[in-house]
Design an enzyme around this catalytic site. Structure first.
Site, mmCIF file in Angstrom:
data_model
loop_
_atom_site.group_PDB
_atom_site.id
_atom_site.type_symbol
_atom_site.label_atom_id
_atom_site.label_comp_id
_atom_site.label_asym_id
_atom_site.label_seq_id
_atom_site.Cartn_x
_atom_site.Cartn_y
_atom_site.Cartn_z
ATOM 1 N N TYR A 51 0.843 -1.195 0.000
ATOM 2 C CA TYR A 51 0.000 0.000 0.000
ATOM 3 C C TYR A 51 0.874 1.238 0.000
ATOM 4 C CZ TYR A 51 -4.984 -0.687 0.108
ATOM 5 O OH TYR A 51 -6.267 -0.923 -0.270
ATOM 6 N N GLU A 53 -0.532 4.785 -0.547
ATOM 7 C CA GLU A 53 -1.355 5.978 -0.819
ATOM 8 C C GLU A 53 -0.517 7.234 -0.605
ATOM 9 O OE1 GLU A 53 -4.835 5.489 1.595
ATOM 10 O OE2 GLU A 53 -5.690 4.035 0.216
ATOM 11 N N ASP A 197 -6.417 13.319 -25.266
ATOM 12 C CA ASP A 197 -6.376 11.911 -24.866
ATOM 13 C C ASP A 197 -5.646 11.167 -25.988
ATOM 14 O OD1 ASP A 197 -6.854 9.241 -24.473
ATOM 15 O OD2 ASP A 197 -8.987 9.466 -24.024
ATOM 16 N N THR A 223 -3.252 5.844 -22.047
ATOM 17 C CA THR A 223 -3.041 4.534 -21.455
ATOM 18 C C THR A 223 -1.591 4.171 -21.744
ATOM 19 O OG1 THR A 223 -3.818 3.504 -23.487
ATOM 20 C CG2 THR A 223 -5.417 3.724 -21.715
ATOM 21 N N LYS A 226 -1.275 0.441 -25.115
ATOM 22 C CA LYS A 226 -1.652 0.323 -26.534
ATOM 23 C C LYS A 226 -0.373 0.438 -27.373
ATOM 24 C CE LYS A 226 -6.435 1.827 -25.849
ATOM 25 N NZ LYS A 226 -6.606 2.544 -24.576
ATOM 26 N N ARG A 232 -1.018 -2.667 -18.600
ATOM 27 C CA ARG A 232 -2.353 -2.064 -18.648
ATOM 28 C C ARG A 232 -2.431 -0.961 -17.602
ATOM 29 N NH1 ARG A 232 -6.951 -3.327 -21.159
ATOM 30 N NH2 ARG A 232 -5.577 -4.650 -22.376
HETATM 31 N N1 DSN Z 1 -11.424 0.119 -25.305
HETATM 32 C C1 DSN Z 1 -10.334 0.833 -25.890
HETATM 33 C C2 DSN Z 1 -10.275 0.651 -27.362
HETATM 34 O O1 DSN Z 1 -10.454 -0.477 -27.796
HETATM 35 O O2 DSN Z 1 -10.036 1.588 -28.103
HETATM 36 C C3 DSN Z 1 -10.320 2.272 -25.543
HETATM 37 O O3 DSN Z 1 -10.376 2.411 -24.175
#
Ligand code: DSN
Length: 415
Positions: A51, A53, A197, A223, A226, A232
């Site tokens: 933990y 925080e 984003d 994120t 990707k 993730r």
């Molecule tokens: N779910 C993702 C996508 O497939 O683009 C975006 O968060």
């Protein structure tokens, strides 16, 4: 036998099945990738037990001296990678990163501009069932019907009309480079702040292949799993003047304890993304997408915007007499994974839209190049022209397996 297999064979069977699926099939979901063994190992460490925080040096728990090192490494490397003044690496996912930005900038009921989900936006850009659409007054902009490019005349007109407090740029199904400076100018003209984003194309920004949103935006969210190819998770980059509010909006505003094992995985990912090999990888993602787009387009698929500048292709499959849902299912039976997707101005419904979204980040991580893309493009066309042909499906499934045997998953050949 490993300890999961020994203690919990049912969970192990699910994991083993997924390993085989990822190895024996062609992963073309645009938002997915294969993270490196080092990233995955970091996520599977004892850091999950801790933990923490708060933030490095200012925690609400003792014993944080080592997780502090991991979080500082992640923050420093992300700042170097993206040239950001401040970074928060604690968001558990992209949705949490966006929500934290909203909480720091907006009051309930404030007006925000965002890209329509049906034109390539994201759930967290104001979809009515998402907390973004429930708490704030989102007004959607879209793409032009003739070019399928963002309609900046409409964005500017909506900004003048609604005087939003925030403009959200970025997309999850938009195959073209986004000129962030145009959004920045519109935001300045109407007194709004700008959030970009970049979740989908962060890896291309890191490799300097896509227009860089960091210098011109107030906030950038992403994120890490990707095109960036990390664990993730999510992250927020912002100007130093917003650092305190953003950190407070993440913790304690919207999250409790950070996932320190994932933050260690993010640190490993950012180091990988700083290498020349990553830049080469990112270039190959785009080259592969362009090659695949050419094959699909010359075979009769209507590509949204006519092609791609990035890692993804959005294709109308209805000219081949098939719907998006049927296309997804037929390709899945042949070992080719994509997702059905709405296309701009779609006359069909989200659960059975006209399009499919195809992305190249994962196959590029396996080392596939233009020859493989040409083969895959031809298989996709054959399957979509005859989605119910079982004999064809068996043949293509076999050929997919043969191709997959030639390209191991990242790290697999290291044993
Ligand atoms: N779910 C993702 C996508 O497939 O683009 C975006 O968060």
């Amino acid at each position: 036998m490993n300890c999961i297999e020994r203690q919990d064979p049912k969970v192990w069977a699910a994991i083993a099945g997924e390993v085989a699926r990822q190895r024996d099939g062609l992963e073309l979901i645009a938002s997915e990738n294969y993270s490196s063994p080092a990233v995955m190992q970091a996520c599977g460490t004892v850091l999950t037990n801790k933990y923490a925080e708060g933030y490095p040096g200012k925690r609400y728990y003792g014993g944080c001296e080592f997780v502090d090192v991991a979080e500082d490494l992640a923050r420093d490397r992300a700042k170097e990678l993206f040239g950001a003044e401040h970074v928060n690496v604690q968001p558990h996912a992209g949705a949490q990163a966006n929500t934290a930005v909203y909480v720091s900038v907006l009051e309930a009921g404030d007006t925000v501009l965002g890209l329509d989900l049906a034109h390539g936006g994201h759930l967290t850009h104001g979809m009515r069932l998402n907390i973004s659409g429930r708490l704030y007054h989102f007004v959607s902009y879209g793409v032009r019907p003739d070019t399928h490019r963002i309609d900046f005349d409409q964005v500017a007109a909506l900004a003048r009309q609604h005087k939003p407090r925030l403009i959200v740029a970025g997309a999850s199904a938009y195959p073209r480079e986004i000129p962030h400076g145009v959004f920045a100018q519109i935001a300045r003209d109407c007194g709004a702040k700008l959030l970009v984003d970049m979740a989908h194309y962060a890896g291309l920004v890191a490799a300097r292949l896509h227009d860089d949103p960091v210098p011109v935006s107030d906030y950038v969210s992403t994120t890490t799993h990707k095109t960036l190819r990390g664990p993730r998770g999510g992250m927020i980059l912002c100007k130093a003047r917003y650092a305190k509010e953003i950190d407070q909006a993440v913790f304690p505003g919207t999250q409790g304890g950070p996932l320190m094992h994932v933050i260690a995985g993010k640190a490993v990912c950012f180091r990988e993304a700083l290498t020349p090999q990553f830049k080469q990888y990112a270039r190959q993602i785009v080259d592969n997408a362009k090659t695949l787009a050419e094959v699909l387009s010359s075979g009769g698929l209507e590509l949204v915007s006519g092609g791609t500048d990035n890692h993804l292709i959005l294709a109308d499959v209805t000219p081949l007499g098939v719907t998006g849902r049927a296309a997804e299912k037929a390709m899945e039976r042949c070992g080719i994974t994509v997702n059905k997707n709405m296309i701009p101005f779609d006359r069909r419904k989200p659960l059975d839209p006209s399009g499919i979204r195809i992305g190249t980040p994962a196959l590029t991580s396996r080392g596939m190049g233009p020859d493989a893309m040409r083969l895959i493009g031809r298989w996709i066309l054959q399957v979509l022209r005859s989605p119910d042909d079982e004999e064809l499906c068996t043949r293509v499934r076999g050929e997919v397996s043969e191709l997959c045997c030639q390209f191991s998953l990242p790290g697999e050949s290291e044993g």
